[in-house]
Structures are given as structure tokens and as C-alpha cells.
Design an enzyme around this catalytic site. Structure first.
Site, short mmCIF file in Angstrom:
data_model
loop_
_atom_site.label_atom_id
_atom_site.label_comp_id
_atom_site.label_asym_id
_atom_site.label_seq_id
_atom_site.Cartn_x
_atom_site.Cartn_y
_atom_site.Cartn_z
N LEU A 106 0.66 -1.04 -0.58
CA LEU A 106 -0.01 -0.08 -0.26
C LEU A 106 1.03 1.44 0.20
O LEU A 106 2.11 1.32 0.83
CB LEU A 106 -0.76 0.34 1.06
CG LEU A 106 -1.94 1.23 1.92
CD1 LEU A 106 -2.66 1.13 0.36
CD2 LEU A 106 -2.21 1.17 2.59
N ILE A 137 5.47 -1.05 2.94
CA ILE A 137 4.31 0.32 2.58
C ILE A 137 4.97 0.82 1.42
O ILE A 137 6.44 0.80 1.55
CB ILE A 137 4.74 1.15 3.61
CG1 ILE A 137 3.52 0.54 4.96
CG2 ILE A 137 4.42 2.91 3.70
CD1 ILE A 137 1.88 0.62 4.53
N LYS A 138 4.29 1.21 0.60
CA LYS A 138 5.15 2.03 -1.01
C LYS A 138 5.41 3.75 -0.66
O LYS A 138 4.75 4.40 -0.27
CB LYS A 138 4.58 2.10 -2.19
CG LYS A 138 3.60 0.06 -2.28
CD LYS A 138 3.30 0.43 -3.47
CE LYS A 138 4.41 0.71 -5.09
NZ LYS A 138 3.23 0.40 -5.88
N VAL A 139 6.70 3.55 -0.79
CA VAL A 139 7.64 5.04 -0.61
C VAL A 139 8.25 4.82 -2.06
O VAL A 139 9.12 4.26 -2.34
CB VAL A 139 8.86 5.23 0.60
CG1 VAL A 139 9.44 6.26 0.74
CG2 VAL A 139 7.43 4.63 2.00
N ASN A 160 8.17 -1.33 0.23
CA ASN A 160 8.40 -1.53 -1.00
C ASN A 160 9.00 -0.12 -1.85
O ASN A 160 7.58 0.95 -1.60
CB ASN A 160 7.28 -2.08 -1.55
CG ASN A 160 6.80 -2.09 -3.45
OD1 ASN A 160 7.71 -1.83 -3.88
ND2 ASN A 160 5.98 -3.25 -3.98
#
Length: 305
Positions: A106, A137-139, A160
Site C-alpha cells: 500500500l 508500505i510503498k515509499v 516497497n
């Protein structure tokens, strides 16, 4: 057994770049898991298409509107629900692989791409709200995102890293991950319980470079630069996750940050549908595929290192 299980034997995991409420509740996601899909990724665009392009969310939308929620609050409530349900379906994969796969991703708010503190706070909040070990968690790999990645990994939050296009970006991301693990270990944390992937974008590189090659009459190189770029990044991966510094972490159970090949659907209709899957199969990698690319690979893909 499918081609996806054969890929696993070669060290590559396929993650599915798609999410939608009915996809989860209808059994479609479970069917893909049974065929060998080992993770799910999402982004705000995927959610926009799912929410605006279906009736799956209408009941919840009415309830949230009646509750006086803002647009941002409505989006987040719907997204968190989908991610939580998908993570529950993927949890057996996570358990069976001892945390190597089975993740659902996400993304933090795109409005925070240039805000390190805001990115860290948003990632912490989303990870805590979901409360599942198999969430990533997408960064983004922006200048502000790099220090956020180090901080989050240092706190044991799975990340991610998205939007990597260049080798400089990738080297900074790998360094942030390793530095974050060192902080985690120094604080008494367990590096074996945190995971990360570095999402290196592929087809979009060819889309840009092919146009430039055409302008200078170098058509023979079209469709080759993105794959070459990814392979050089893979060489950097092998270098970064080797040597004494990494071995010290590895002996404590740390996992490598796997390269994830993103944007692997072909944009050029003249290229084979499976070009960016067939060409990038190797140990310790992930390929996040769209539905069209997945079905093309299951029918036409070439499983070879």
C-alpha cells in the site's frame, strides 16, 4: 504446477499488480495464489480505477459519505479494507516462505513525495492501522524518500521502494536499506522480521529512450535499453548485498532487498507481450505483473534464467 512455480525454482517471485474488492471476495485472488502468485501490489491509480470503475464499493461509499468523511478519509478506509483482506489471503504464503513472500503493498500519499517527515509519519500510521506482518508500505525513491526508507527499515517496517528509474536511484535505495537494518540491529531489533523490495521501472525507460533513439536513427537499439538498465542494476544488487558489511547483517538473519521489476507490460505493440518477464528472470528477484502480462506469460512465457 504452472510456469509461476517454475519461476520460483529459478529464484523469482511473481507479484500481481492489481487490486479490487470483488477480485478479493470472488475467489479470483485465491485462484492466482494457487497458480503461484506470491504477492500483491497496489497504487492510488489502481484503486481509483477499482472504485470509480465498479459498483463494488457503493454500499461503503454511501455509508462513509453519510458519516461525513472527507474524500481522503473515504479513499483510505476503502483501500485499507482491501489491503487487509488481501493480506489475509496472502498470509499462508508469508508463513510458508518464512516471510520471504506473501506481501501486499500500500502506497503512502503521493502528496508526500517531497516530505520526509510526512512520509515517515504516514507509513507508520498505515502499517500500524493494518497490523499485519505481511504488509509493505510503498515509499518513492525521491530525495525526500531515501532518508524515510532508512528510518522506516530501522523501525522494522516493511518497505516497497517505488519509482526507481536510474542506477543512482537504485544505489541510494540499497544503501538506505542496509543503513536502516544496521540501525534496527543497533536498537536490538530482529532484521529477519523486516523485508523490502526495490521497484525498478522497466518499460517506461524504453518508452522514453526508444523515442530518442528514433530521432538519431539508432532503431536497432530500441527495446533493449530498459533490459540492459535493469541488468546493470542487478549487478549493483549483487555487489551491494555481498562483502563484509552485508555478511555481518546476513549472519543475524537479514534478508536481501530484492529487485522488483515494475512496469513490465510492454507499451510498444511491436514487442512480445512477455519481453520484460522472459528477459529478467534471476535469483532473488520479483516481477510485478499486470493481468494482461500474467496471462500472456502463462500462455507464451519462456521460463529460463
Amino acid at each position: 504446477m504452472t510456469e509461476l512455480h517454475d519461476l520460483i525454482d529459478l529464484g523469482q517471485s511473481i507479484w500481481f499488480d492489481y487490486i479490487r474488492r470483488s477480485f478479493i471476495t470472488s475467489g479470483e485472488l485465491q485462484a492466482l495464489i494457487d497458480q503461484g502468485v506470491r504477492g500483491v501490489t497496489s497504487n492510488p491509480t489502481i484503486f481509483e480505477k477499482a472504485i470509480a470503475g465498479s459498483t463494488d464499493y457503493d454500499t461503503d461509499l454511501r455509508r462513509l459519505v453519510d458519516d461525513g468523511k472527507s474524500v481522503e478519509e473515504i479513499y483510505e478506509a476503502l483501500a485499507l479494507d482491501d489491503i487487509a483482506q488481501a493480506a489475509e489471503l496472502m498470509r499462508p504464503v508469508y508463513d510458508q516462505t518464512d516471510g520471504a513472500d506473501g506481501y501486499v503493498s500500500l502506497e503512502v500519499s503521493p502528496t508526500l513525495a517531497n516530505d520526509t517527515g510526512g512520509t515517515v509519519a504516514d507509513a507508520r500510521r498505515l502499517f500500524a492501522a493494518l497490523g499485519r506482518p505481511n504488509v509493505m508500505i510503498k515509499v518513492p525513491a525521491t530525495p525526500a524518500g531515501i532518508p524515510a526508507i532508512e528510518t522506516l527499515i530501522g523501525e522494522g517496517i516493511n518497505v516497497n521502494v517505488t519509482l526507481i528509474f536510474s542506477l543512482d536511484h537504485y544505489q541510494a535505495v540499497a544503501e538506505a536499506y542496509i543503513a536502516g537494518l544496521e540501525k534496527l540491529v543497533a536498537a536490538g531489533g530482529d532484521p529477519a522480521r523486516v523485508a523490502s523490495v526495490a521497484s525498478f521501472f522497466v518499460s517506461r525507460v524504453d518508452t522514453a529512450v526508444d523515442r530518442a533513439l528514433d530521432e538519431i536513427g539508432e532503431g536497432d537499439l530500441q527495446g533493449k535499453v530498459a533490459i540492459a538498465n535493469a541488468k546493470v542494476a542487478y549487478a549493483h544488487f549483487r555487489e551491494a548485498f555481498g562483502g563484509p558489511r552485508w555478511e555481518k547483517l546476513a549472519t543475524q538473519g537479514a534478508r536481501v532487498q530484492r529487485p522488483l521489476w515494475a512496469s513490465t507490460g510492454t507499451k510498444n505493440p511491436h514487442y512480445p507481450d512477455t519481453l520484460y518477464v522472459d528477459s529478467l528472470i534471476g535469483p532473488h528477484t520479483v516481477n510485478a505483473v499486470s493481468s494482461a502480462t500474467l496471462w500472456a506469460f502463462l500462455g507464451l512465457g519462456a521460463v529460463a534464467a
